[in-house]
Write a protein that holds these residues in place. Structure first.
Motif, PDB file in Angstrom:
ATOM      1  N   ARG A   1      16.392 104.715 -85.534  1.00 53.05           N
ATOM      2  CA  ARG A   1      15.180 104.909 -84.731  1.00 53.05           C
ATOM      3  C   ARG A   1      15.472 104.807 -83.236  1.00 53.05           C
ATOM      4  O   ARG A   1      14.552 104.812 -82.423  1.00 53.05           O
ATOM      5  CB  ARG A   1      14.124 103.866 -85.115  1.00 53.05           C
ATOM      6  N   SER A   2      16.765 104.701 -82.890  1.00 56.83           N
ATOM      7  CA  SER A   2      17.204 104.642 -81.489  1.00 56.83           C
ATOM      8  C   SER A   2      16.550 103.484 -80.744  1.00 56.83           C
ATOM      9  O   SER A   2      16.045 103.644 -79.633  1.00 56.83           O
ATOM     10  CB  SER A   2      16.913 105.969 -80.764  1.00 56.83           C
TER      11      SER A   2
ATOM     12  N   TRP B   1      24.034 102.357 -73.136  1.00 57.87           N
ATOM     13  CA  TRP B   1      22.935 102.504 -72.168  1.00 57.87           C
ATOM     14  C   TRP B   1      22.920 103.921 -71.595  1.00 57.87           C
ATOM     15  O   TRP B   1      21.881 104.598 -71.589  1.00 57.87           O
ATOM     16  CB  TRP B   1      23.121 101.457 -71.093  1.00 57.87           C
ATOM     17  N   LEU B   2      24.055 104.364 -71.111  1.00 59.01           N
ATOM     18  CA  LEU B   2      24.136 105.701 -70.523  1.00 59.01           C
ATOM     19  C   LEU B   2      23.849 106.778 -71.560  1.00 59.01           C
ATOM     20  O   LEU B   2      23.164 107.773 -71.271  1.00 59.01           O
ATOM     21  CB  LEU B   2      25.521 105.910 -69.905  1.00 59.01           C
ATOM     22  N   TRP B   3      24.372 106.581 -72.763  1.00 59.21           N
ATOM     23  CA  TRP B   3      24.143 107.579 -73.821  1.00 59.21           C
ATOM     24  C   TRP B   3      22.655 107.706 -74.135  1.00 59.21           C
ATOM     25  O   TRP B   3      22.131 108.826 -74.258  1.00 59.21           O
ATOM     26  CB  TRP B   3      24.929 107.170 -75.061  1.00 59.21           C
ATOM     27  N   MET B   4      21.967 106.567 -74.240  1.00 58.49           N
ATOM     28  CA  MET B   4      20.540 106.625 -74.561  1.00 58.49           C
ATOM     29  C   MET B   4      19.721 107.160 -73.393  1.00 58.49           C
ATOM     30  O   MET B   4      18.760 107.920 -73.580  1.00 58.49           O
ATOM     31  CB  MET B   4      20.038 105.225 -74.939  1.00 58.49           C
ATOM     32  N   ALA B   5      20.094 106.763 -72.191  1.00 58.57           N
ATOM     33  CA  ALA B   5      19.298 107.161 -71.022  1.00 58.57           C
ATOM     34  C   ALA B   5      19.375 108.647 -70.746  1.00 58.57           C
ATOM     35  O   ALA B   5      18.401 109.249 -70.266  1.00 58.57           O
ATOM     36  CB  ALA B   5      19.756 106.377 -69.804  1.00 58.57           C
ATOM     37  N   TYR B   6      20.533 109.244 -71.061  1.00 55.11           N
ATOM     38  CA  TYR B   6      20.733 110.642 -70.658  1.00 55.11           C
ATOM     39  C   TYR B   6      20.877 111.605 -71.831  1.00 55.11           C
ATOM     40  O   TYR B   6      21.140 112.783 -71.633  1.00 55.11           O
ATOM     41  CB  TYR B   6      21.962 110.736 -69.751  1.00 55.11           C
TER      42      TYR B   6
ATOM     43  N   GLY C   1      11.897 107.137 -72.683  1.00 54.18           N
ATOM     44  CA  GLY C   1      11.320 106.267 -71.674  1.00 54.18           C
ATOM     45  C   GLY C   1      11.445 104.791 -71.969  1.00 54.18           C
ATOM     46  O   GLY C   1      10.886 103.968 -71.235  1.00 54.18           O
ATOM     47  N   ARG C   2      12.176 104.409 -73.045  1.00 50.76           N
ATOM     48  CA  ARG C   2      12.285 102.998 -73.400  1.00 50.76           C
ATOM     49  C   ARG C   2      13.437 102.293 -72.698  1.00 50.76           C
ATOM     50  O   ARG C   2      13.628 101.099 -72.894  1.00 50.76           O
ATOM     51  CB  ARG C   2      12.461 102.853 -74.916  1.00 50.76           C
ATOM     52  N   ILE C   3      14.190 103.003 -71.892  1.00 50.90           N
ATOM     53  CA  ILE C   3      15.323 102.392 -71.205  1.00 50.90           C
ATOM     54  C   ILE C   3      15.429 102.991 -69.809  1.00 50.90           C
ATOM     55  O   ILE C   3      15.264 104.209 -69.624  1.00 50.90           O
ATOM     56  CB  ILE C   3      16.630 102.608 -72.004  1.00 50.90           C
ATOM     57  N   ALA C   4      15.647 102.157 -68.828  1.00 52.29           N
ATOM     58  CA  ALA C   4      15.722 102.629 -67.446  1.00 52.29           C
ATOM     59  C   ALA C   4      17.032 103.360 -67.209  1.00 52.29           C
ATOM     60  O   ALA C   4      18.090 102.928 -67.692  1.00 52.29           O
ATOM     61  CB  ALA C   4      15.607 101.448 -66.491  1.00 52.29           C
ATOM     62  N   PRO C   5      17.019 104.458 -66.483  1.00 56.58           N
ATOM     63  CA  PRO C   5      18.272 105.172 -66.170  1.00 56.58           C
ATOM     64  C   PRO C   5      19.074 104.424 -65.118  1.00 56.58           C
ATOM     65  O   PRO C   5      18.556 103.566 -64.392  1.00 56.58           O
ATOM     66  CB  PRO C   5      17.773 106.514 -65.638  1.00 56.58           C
ATOM     67  N   ILE C   6      20.361 104.742 -65.061  1.00 56.74           N
ATOM     68  CA  ILE C   6      21.252 104.150 -64.057  1.00 56.74           C
ATOM     69  C   ILE C   6      21.550 105.224 -63.017  1.00 56.74           C
ATOM     70  O   ILE C   6      22.183 106.231 -63.319  1.00 56.74           O
ATOM     71  CB  ILE C   6      22.569 103.661 -64.690  1.00 56.74           C
ATOM     72  N   THR C   7      21.074 105.017 -61.817  1.00 58.56           N
ATOM     73  CA  THR C   7      21.335 105.967 -60.753  1.00 58.56           C
ATOM     74  C   THR C   7      22.661 105.648 -60.068  1.00 58.56           C
ATOM     75  O   THR C   7      23.163 104.518 -60.151  1.00 58.56           O
ATOM     76  CB  THR C   7      20.211 105.941 -59.714  1.00 58.56           C
ATOM     77  N   LEU C   8      23.224 106.627 -59.406  1.00 59.95           N
ATOM     78  CA  LEU C   8      24.484 106.419 -58.685  1.00 59.95           C
ATOM     79  C   LEU C   8      24.306 105.381 -57.590  1.00 59.95           C
ATOM     80  O   LEU C   8      25.178 104.515 -57.385  1.00 59.95           O
ATOM     81  CB  LEU C   8      24.963 107.740 -58.079  1.00 59.95           C
TER      82      LEU C   8
ATOM     83  N   PRO D   1      16.834 100.669 -78.447  1.00 58.93           N
ATOM     84  CA  PRO D   1      17.846 100.194 -77.492  1.00 58.93           C
ATOM     85  C   PRO D   1      17.991  98.677 -77.492  1.00 58.93           C
ATOM     86  O   PRO D   1      19.030  98.146 -77.092  1.00 58.93           O
ATOM     87  CB  PRO D   1      17.323 100.697 -76.145  1.00 58.93           C
ATOM     88  N   ARG D   2      16.959  97.957 -77.933  1.00 56.05           N
ATOM     89  CA  ARG D   2      17.050  96.496 -77.980  1.00 56.05           C
ATOM     90  C   ARG D   2      18.110  96.029 -78.970  1.00 56.05           C
ATOM     91  O   ARG D   2      18.643  94.922 -78.838  1.00 56.05           O
ATOM     92  CB  ARG D   2      15.683  95.905 -78.344  1.00 56.05           C
ATOM     93  N   ILE D   3      18.391  96.837 -79.961  1.00 54.40           N
ATOM     94  CA  ILE D   3      19.441  96.532 -80.941  1.00 54.40           C
ATOM     95  C   ILE D   3      20.746  97.191 -80.538  1.00 54.40           C
ATOM     96  O   ILE D   3      21.821  96.565 -80.578  1.00 54.40           O
ATOM     97  CB  ILE D   3      19.031  96.999 -82.348  1.00 54.40           C
ATOM     98  N   LEU D   4      20.679  98.458 -80.135  1.00 54.96           N
ATOM     99  CA  LEU D   4      21.905  99.212 -79.863  1.00 54.96           C
ATOM    100  C   LEU D   4      22.719  98.595 -78.738  1.00 54.96           C
ATOM    101  O   LEU D   4      23.952  98.468 -78.846  1.00 54.96           O
ATOM    102  CB  LEU D   4      21.551 100.664 -79.512  1.00 54.96           C
ATOM    103  N   LEU D   5      22.082  98.175 -77.652  1.00 56.62           N
ATOM    104  CA  LEU D   5      22.844  97.691 -76.498  1.00 56.62           C
ATOM    105  C   LEU D   5      23.611  96.402 -76.816  1.00 56.62           C
ATOM    106  O   LEU D   5      24.834  96.353 -76.627  1.00 56.62           O
ATOM    107  CB  LEU D   5      21.929  97.518 -75.289  1.00 56.62           C
ATOM    108  N   PRO D   6      22.974  95.334 -77.291  1.00 57.24           N
ATOM    109  CA  PRO D   6      23.765  94.130 -77.571  1.00 57.24           C
ATOM    110  C   PRO D   6      24.737  94.309 -78.723  1.00 57.24           C
ATOM    111  O   PRO D   6      25.853  93.769 -78.695  1.00 57.24           O
ATOM    112  CB  PRO D   6      22.704  93.073 -77.888  1.00 57.24           C
ATOM    113  N   LEU D   7      24.348  95.065 -79.763  1.00 53.64           N
ATOM    114  CA  LEU D   7      25.240  95.231 -80.908  1.00 53.64           C
ATOM    115  C   LEU D   7      26.465  96.042 -80.535  1.00 53.64           C
ATOM    116  O   LEU D   7      27.600  95.709 -80.945  1.00 53.64           O
ATOM    117  CB  LEU D   7      24.477  95.906 -82.057  1.00 53.64           C
ATOM    118  N   SER D   8      26.283  97.099 -79.765  1.00 53.63           N
ATOM    119  CA  SER D   8      27.444  97.886 -79.324  1.00 53.63           C
ATOM    120  C   SER D   8      28.339  97.058 -78.414  1.00 53.63           C
ATOM    121  O   SER D   8      29.571  97.186 -78.449  1.00 53.63           O
ATOM    122  CB  SER D   8      26.981  99.148 -78.594  1.00 53.63           C
ATOM    123  N   SER D   9      27.734  96.181 -77.614  1.00 52.60           N
ATOM    124  CA  SER D   9      28.534  95.313 -76.746  1.00 52.60           C
ATOM    125  C   SER D   9      29.397  94.366 -77.570  1.00 52.60           C
ATOM    126  O   SER D   9      30.566  94.133 -77.243  1.00 52.60           O
ATOM    127  CB  SER D   9      27.603  94.526 -75.817  1.00 52.60           C
ATOM    128  N   VAL D  10      28.832  93.794 -78.629  1.00 54.52           N
ATOM    129  CA  VAL D  10      29.622  92.922 -79.513  1.00 54.52           C
ATOM    130  C   VAL D  10      30.819  93.674 -80.071  1.00 54.52           C
ATOM    131  O   VAL D  10      31.961  93.176 -80.056  1.00 54.52           O
ATOM    132  CB  VAL D  10      28.747  92.381 -80.658  1.00 54.52           C
TER     133      VAL D  10
END
Length: 581
Positions: free
Chosen positions: A307-308, A198-203, A209-216, A310-319
């Motif tokens: 194609r970056s 998530w952080l890698w894609m957001a920043y 714009g397909r993923i919300a950033p995580i603010t402090l 995030p709907r695939i990258l986030l759950p798959l990386s979590s697994v």
């Protein structure tokens, strides 16, 4: 259902969703009330729940009168509530995991609907329901399915914020669910494995714009919510343990906060396995039949990751991170992989419409069913014919499943003939429904007398008398759960030799008392008068003896060798079923 899967209209989706919910409830719930808790874990948690109800001590779980510091109490609270509502262990002990399984599936389906649409949402629900470990654990009264519900709720909240947001409320719900997961079974923080990708894609500029950033600020708010949920249990527990007048509570506090968390992971003392244990021995069956799709899913995932998406990258990386996380710990159990299944389905969801059209995948489903059905049919026929290798095992465990195996094996063959290889997945899915329904009815009826000592403990009561005290050195929880009379034990982690010395001393204080013990342990003591022993036969793979106090007169006892814990009375109801409250 196939018609509904191909029709995206709202009306048909509602009907299909209700059918899926009804089907899930029946499939996961069938069998409730048909069996007692089975070892290894179910009798322990049932005892925890019963003792909460008997003693009113809900903050510090007990087992056989002794503090139980291995797990936080949330699952025991849920079990106690369901047992109290139903009035019976047999009816209540499976309800929490069944509801957790239904909740996990509904969360997965709803998130897939929001991400990919109605058709894929329904297919994702069926995919999760096909996973062998998911259904097995929904029918098993262990903590892991409730943990999986908590981690799935946390994943739902975080991904609603990341992929469909910003959604601050769901972000905080996700952190609250992690807090609840932590006080359910320690590793409730597993959804944090979504954050690296998530952080890698957001920043990194790849999300466009397909993923919300995580603010402090959002991160601090989330951590605060999680800590508040943990503190709701931990702070009162720590206060009572630290400033109470019972020193054993301080030991409970230190064990549950430190030994059962960091030490259990980094320097585990039980279930020791090599690093590749999950890859070789667990995931091939736990993820079945989803793993059959991997030859086509892996290249499809790779294209979407390039194609970056995030709907695939986030759950798959979590697994991948969860499997890696648990593989690095020396202590491993197959149930630790259960929280990966909803994530795996989320990652596989957009591929499902294309996967089910693959002829190769249909052939793999056909081949797997042929293997499973053929093995069961052959084993059933050979067992019924008296093959010694099978009949010896059946006699040892007092179970003869030959007719059951022949029937479900024959049904597999029939489905293979009718549906042919081009519908191999449908044949496999249909057979899995047959298997789980038969497992929860016919299978329960065949196994319950062998896995629950209800009948043996009724026999003990008939020999000793209902009000006679019974000692259980080196006890197993299922026997204490089914005990029909006042019972004591000598400390779960006390060496068996010390427990027997204390038991001998306790028996010698009153000649009306009795001892219930495993033959392989009791026969080490030549001082026991063999002529007075009642051989009760085999239960749960062990031979058991019932020994009167008069048989241990020559044994050297030691009243200080081990502690003594009195188990709160858990007498069964008049029907002879599981204990009532």
């Amino acid at each position: 259902m196939r018609r509904f899967l191909s029709d995206p209209s709202q009306a048909h989706y509602r009907r299909a969703w209700l059918l899926l919910l009804l089907f899930t409830t029946v499939l996961l719930g069938i069998g409730i009330g048909l069996r007692d808790p089975w070892p290894a874990d179910e009798p322990r948690f049932a005892l925890n729940a019963l003792e909460m109800l008997r003693t009113g001590q809900f903050w510090f779980p007990h087992r056989g009168g002794e503090l139980y510091p291995d797990k936080p109490p949330v699952f025991m609270w849920a079990s106690a509530l369901s047992i109290w509502l139903t009035g019976s262990v047999r009816w209540g002990f499976l309800i929490p995991t069944t509801l957790a399984g239904i909740g996990t599936l509904l969360l997965t389906v709803d998130l897939c609907r929001r991400l990919y649409g109605r058709r894929i949402a329904l297919m994702s629900g069926l995919a999760l329901l096909s996973a062998f470990q998911f259904v097995l654990q929904a029918k098993t009264a262990q903590i892991d399915m409730m943990l999986t519900f908590c981690t799935t709720l946390a994943t739902y909240g975080l991904l609603r914020h990341a992929l469909l947001g910003p959604a601050r409320r769901w972000w905080l719900v996700g952190w609250a669910a992690m807090g609840l997961g932590i006080i359910t079974k320690g590793v409730g923080i597993l959804p944090l494995t979504l954050l690296p990708a998530w952080l890698w894609m957001a920043y990194s500029g790849r999300s466009r714009g397909r993923i919300a950033p995580i603010t402090l600020k959002a991160a601090l708010q989330g951590v605060a919510v999680m800590v508040a949920c943990i503190a709701a249990w931990a702070v009162p527990m720590i206060v009572m343990a630290t400033w109470g007048d019972d020193p054993s509570l301080a030991a409970y506090r230190d064990n549950i906060l430190f030994k059962q968390t960091g030490q259990r992971y980094a320097d585990s003392w039980t279930h020791l396995e090599p690093w590749y244990y999950y890859l070789v021995s667990v995931l091939p069956w736990a993820w079945m039949p989803l793993v059959l799709a991997f030859p086509w899913a892996l290249p499809a995932w790779w294209r979407r990751l390039r194609r970056s998406d995030p709907r695939i990258l986030l759950p798959l990386s979590s697994v991948i991170l969860i499997v890696t996380f648990f593989s690095l710990s020396p202590g491993k159990r197959g149930v630790y992989m259960l929280p990966t299944l909803p994530l795996l389905v989320l990652a596989m969801a957009p591929l499902l419409p294309g996967l089910v059209t693959r002829k190769g995948l249909q052939w793999l489903g056909f081949g797997l069913l042929a293997l499973l059905g053929g093995l069961l049919l052959a084993a059933g026929i050979l067992g019924a014919a008296g093959l010694p290798a099978l009949t010896k095992v059946a006699e040892r465990h007092a179970v003869s499943p030959w007719a059951w195996w022949i029937v479900i094996g024959a049904i597999a063959v029939g489905l293979l003939v009718i549906l042919r290889p081009r519908r191999g997945l449908w044949a496999l899915a249909s057979w899995l429904v047959v298997f789980w329904v038969s497992w929860s009815t016919w299978g329960y009826a065949l196994q319950d007398h062998a896995r629950s000592p209800r009948d043996m403990m009724a026999q003990v009561r008939s020999i000793t008398g209902a009000d006679t005290w019974l000692a259980m050195p080196d006890f197993d929880e299922e026997f204490l759960l089914q005990s029909r009379q006042p019972s004591i034990q000598f400390g779960d982690r006390t060496p068996a030799s010390a427990q027997f010395r204390r038991a001998f001393a306790w028996l010698q204080q009153d000649r009306s008392r009795w001892m219930f013990a495993m033959q392989r342990q009791a026969e080490d003591y030549d001082c026991i008068d063999r002529d007075q022993i009642h051989d009760l036969g085999i239960q749960n793979g062990d031979d058991w003896w019932l020994i009167p106090a008069t048989a241990v007169d020559r044994c050297q006892g030691d009243a200080n060798a081990a502690p003594l814990f009195v188990a709160p009375t858990t007498l069964p109801d008049h029907t002879g079923n599981a204990p009532r409250v």
